[in-house]
Design a protein around this motif. Sequence first.
Motif, PDB file in Angstrom:
ATOM      1  N   SER A  81     -12.546  32.961  56.653  1.00 14.76           N
ATOM      2  CA  SER A  81     -11.877  34.158  57.137  1.00 14.76           C
ATOM      3  C   SER A  81     -10.575  33.793  57.847  1.00 14.76           C
ATOM      4  CB  SER A  81     -12.798  34.888  58.116  1.00 14.76           C
ATOM      5  OG  SER A  81     -12.077  35.816  58.886  1.00 14.76           O
ATOM      6  N   ALA A  82      -9.506  34.466  57.481  1.00 14.31           N
ATOM      7  CA  ALA A  82      -8.228  34.258  58.171  1.00 14.31           C
ATOM      8  C   ALA A  82      -8.349  34.650  59.646  1.00 14.31           C
ATOM      9  CB  ALA A  82      -7.116  35.058  57.493  1.00 14.31           C
ATOM     10  N   GLY A  83      -9.025  35.760  59.908  1.00 16.23           N
ATOM     11  CA  GLY A  83      -9.181  36.215  61.289  1.00 16.23           C
ATOM     12  C   GLY A  83      -9.937  35.229  62.159  1.00 16.23           C
ATOM     13  N   GLU A  84     -11.020  34.684  61.618  1.00 11.36           N
ATOM     14  CA  GLU A  84     -11.804  33.709  62.391  1.00 11.36           C
ATOM     15  C   GLU A  84     -11.011  32.419  62.603  1.00 11.36           C
ATOM     16  OE1 GLU A  84     -14.635  34.275  63.975  1.00 11.36           O
ATOM     17  OE2 GLU A  84     -14.540  36.328  63.233  1.00 11.36           O
ATOM     18  N   ARG A  85     -10.273  31.998  61.588  1.00 12.04           N
ATOM     19  CA  ARG A  85      -9.439  30.793  61.750  1.00 12.04           C
ATOM     20  C   ARG A  85      -8.325  31.026  62.760  1.00 12.04           C
ATOM     21  NH1 ARG A  85      -8.334  27.648  56.066  1.00 12.04           N
ATOM     22  NH2 ARG A  85     -10.477  27.051  55.642  1.00 12.04           N
ATOM     23  N   LEU A  86      -7.736  32.220  62.731  1.00 10.40           N
ATOM     24  CA  LEU A  86      -6.688  32.531  63.711  1.00 10.40           C
ATOM     25  C   LEU A  86      -7.253  32.521  65.129  1.00 10.40           C
ATOM     26  CD1 LEU A  86      -4.735  35.329  61.839  1.00 10.40           C
ATOM     27  CD2 LEU A  86      -3.805  33.129  62.602  1.00 10.40           C
ATOM     28  N   ALA A  87      -8.435  33.085  65.295  1.00 11.75           N
ATOM     29  CA  ALA A  87      -9.061  33.078  66.619  1.00 11.75           C
ATOM     30  C   ALA A  87      -9.300  31.642  67.088  1.00 11.75           C
ATOM     31  CB  ALA A  87     -10.371  33.861  66.581  1.00 11.75           C
ATOM     32  N   ALA A  88      -9.745  30.794  66.182  1.00 17.92           N
ATOM     33  CA  ALA A  88     -10.000  29.390  66.531  1.00 17.92           C
ATOM     34  C   ALA A  88      -8.708  28.618  66.788  1.00 17.92           C
ATOM     35  CB  ALA A  88     -10.795  28.706  65.422  1.00 17.92           C
ATOM     36  N   SER A  89      -7.629  29.011  66.122  1.00 22.86           N
ATOM     37  CA  SER A  89      -6.358  28.279  66.269  1.00 22.86           C
ATOM     38  C   SER A  89      -5.582  28.673  67.514  1.00 22.86           C
ATOM     39  CB  SER A  89      -5.478  28.481  65.026  1.00 22.86           C
ATOM     40  OG  SER A  89      -4.935  29.790  64.999  1.00 22.86           O
ATOM     41  N   LYS A  90      -5.925  29.771  68.149  1.00 24.92           N
ATOM     42  CA  LYS A  90      -5.173  30.224  69.325  1.00 24.92           C
ATOM     43  C   LYS A  90      -5.093  29.167  70.411  1.00 24.92           C
ATOM     44  CE  LYS A  90      -5.887  34.187  71.117  1.00 24.92           C
ATOM     45  NZ  LYS A  90      -6.517  35.408  71.620  1.00 24.92           N
ATOM     46  N   GLY A  91      -6.133  28.376  70.570  1.00 24.86           N
ATOM     47  CA  GLY A  91      -6.139  27.332  71.594  1.00 24.86           C
ATOM     48  C   GLY A  91      -5.191  26.185  71.298  1.00 24.86           C
ATOM     49  N   LEU A  92      -4.733  26.077  70.061  1.00 23.06           N
ATOM     50  CA  LEU A  92      -3.814  24.995  69.683  1.00 23.06           C
ATOM     51  C   LEU A  92      -2.364  25.311  70.017  1.00 23.06           C
ATOM     52  CD1 LEU A  92      -5.025  24.172  66.051  1.00 23.06           C
ATOM     53  CD2 LEU A  92      -5.571  22.938  68.147  1.00 23.06           C
ATOM     54  N   ILE A  93      -2.057  26.586  70.184  1.00 23.99           N
ATOM     55  CA  ILE A  93      -0.664  27.019  70.276  1.00 23.99           C
ATOM     56  C   ILE A  93      -0.108  26.755  71.663  1.00 23.99           C
ATOM     57  CG2 ILE A  93       0.879  29.006  70.105  1.00 23.99           C
ATOM     58  CD1 ILE A  93      -1.155  30.120  68.010  1.00 23.99           C
ATOM     59  N   GLY A  94       0.913  25.902  71.718  1.00 21.46           N
ATOM     60  CA  GLY A  94       1.611  25.608  72.965  1.00 21.46           C
ATOM     61  C   GLY A  94       1.102  24.366  73.662  1.00 21.46           C
ATOM     62  N   GLY A  95       2.004  23.745  74.402  1.00 18.80           N
ATOM     63  CA  GLY A  95       1.633  22.641  75.262  1.00 18.80           C
ATOM     64  C   GLY A  95       1.443  21.291  74.595  1.00 18.80           C
ATOM     65  N   GLN A  96       1.855  21.139  73.372  1.00 16.42           N
ATOM     66  CA  GLN A  96       1.736  19.832  72.738  1.00 16.42           C
ATOM     67  C   GLN A  96       2.975  19.548  71.890  1.00 16.42           C
ATOM     68  OE1 GLN A  96      -1.378  19.650  69.637  1.00 16.42           O
ATOM     69  NE2 GLN A  96      -1.706  21.807  70.034  1.00 16.42           N
ATOM     70  N   HIS A  97       3.113  18.316  71.478  1.00 22.79           N
ATOM     71  CA  HIS A  97       4.240  17.916  70.643  1.00 22.79           C
ATOM     72  C   HIS A  97       4.114  18.587  69.276  1.00 22.79           C
ATOM     73  CE1 HIS A  97       6.827  15.330  68.215  1.00 22.79           C
ATOM     74  NE2 HIS A  97       7.478  15.103  69.362  1.00 22.79           N
ATOM     75  N   PRO A  98       5.217  19.055  68.694  1.00 20.17           N
ATOM     76  CA  PRO A  98       5.151  19.711  67.385  1.00 20.17           C
ATOM     77  C   PRO A  98       4.434  18.895  66.309  1.00 20.17           C
ATOM     78  CG  PRO A  98       7.311  20.062  68.340  1.00 20.17           C
ATOM     79  CD  PRO A  98       6.582  19.105  69.243  1.00 20.17           C
ATOM     80  N   ASP A  99       4.637  17.573  66.282  1.00 22.34           N
ATOM     81  CA  ASP A  99       3.968  16.751  65.265  1.00 22.34           C
ATOM     82  C   ASP A  99       2.451  16.757  65.441  1.00 22.34           C
ATOM     83  OD1 ASP A  99       6.375  16.107  64.072  1.00 22.34           O
ATOM     84  OD2 ASP A  99       6.560  14.186  65.114  1.00 22.34           O
ATOM     85  N   ASP A 100       1.988  16.698  66.678  1.00 22.26           N
ATOM     86  CA  ASP A 100       0.545  16.743  66.949  1.00 22.26           C
ATOM     87  C   ASP A 100      -0.030  18.101  66.548  1.00 22.26           C
ATOM     88  OD1 ASP A 100       0.703  14.156  67.965  1.00 22.26           O
ATOM     89  OD2 ASP A 100       0.985  14.874  70.030  1.00 22.26           O
ATOM     90  N   PHE A 101       0.720  19.154  66.832  1.00 20.95           N
ATOM     91  CA  PHE A 101       0.303  20.514  66.457  1.00 20.95           C
ATOM     92  C   PHE A 101       0.179  20.634  64.936  1.00 20.95           C
ATOM     93  CE2 PHE A 101       1.731  24.811  65.224  1.00 20.95           C
ATOM     94  CZ  PHE A 101       0.671  25.547  65.735  1.00 20.95           C
ATOM     95  N   LEU A 102       1.181  20.147  64.208  1.00 19.66           N
ATOM     96  CA  LEU A 102       1.139  20.207  62.742  1.00 19.66           C
ATOM     97  C   LEU A 102      -0.025  19.395  62.183  1.00 19.66           C
ATOM     98  CD1 LEU A 102       4.904  19.971  61.697  1.00 19.66           C
ATOM     99  CD2 LEU A 102       3.435  21.991  61.754  1.00 19.66           C
ATOM    100  N   ASP A 103      -0.273  18.229  62.756  1.00 22.43           N
ATOM    101  CA  ASP A 103      -1.408  17.416  62.298  1.00 22.43           C
ATOM    102  C   ASP A 103      -2.719  18.167  62.460  1.00 22.43           C
ATOM    103  OD1 ASP A 103       0.171  15.299  61.509  1.00 22.43           O
ATOM    104  OD2 ASP A 103      -0.254  14.071  63.292  1.00 22.43           O
TER     105      ASP A 103
END
Length: 199
Positions: A81-103
């Motif tokens: 589910s896109a919605g469930e993945r988006l909910a899980a990904s919210k914690g990744l957004i912000g506060g880290q290096h762009p390369d680490d985020f992309l990985d």
Amino acid sequence: MRVLAPVLCNLDKSEKHLVEAIRNCTVPTHNTNFALEASLAVGFAYYYAARGLNADGIAEAAIRGSKVNERLSCAEFVGPSAGERLAASKGLIGGQHPDDFLDRLYYVFGTTMEAVDVAVAAIAIGLFCRDDVWLAIRMGASIGGDTDTIAAIAGALSSLQGDANNIPHFITQRVLKANEDLDLEKHARYIEKMSDIDD
């Protein structure tokens, strides 16, 4: 995903109209619950970014948009589910290096040509970059997988979060020169007229 144009042409209309416009643009060629769910998530993210919501509000709107799919009928398949993945990904957004985020996006959520992968990666990158359009495009183009679509969606979402874009002039000139037979300004004026967007 051809969602941006119907969103821009329906900014002054209700969510009900927005859903119908997105559905009408998606179903003729992508008639699955996966494609429609992803399109609705991206469409709601665009719609609410253009209306000035912050990153958390846009993420919540995208998740809510993905859930609208549950009441629409189209060919149904079982999968993520896109919605469930988006909910899980919210914690990744912000506060880290762009390369680490992309990985993390690439290795945990994926960036294949599947609609769910594209939508989640593009929305997450667009929210990570906020109104830094050039960074969103570069990150989307660098992540791997369906890079052109991810970069286009992430860049559009980032652009809708700001008042202007920061794409270097020489890049926009190169795009215009490569597409000189395509009157991009005419199309931009038409969308602007249809959506009542102010300069």
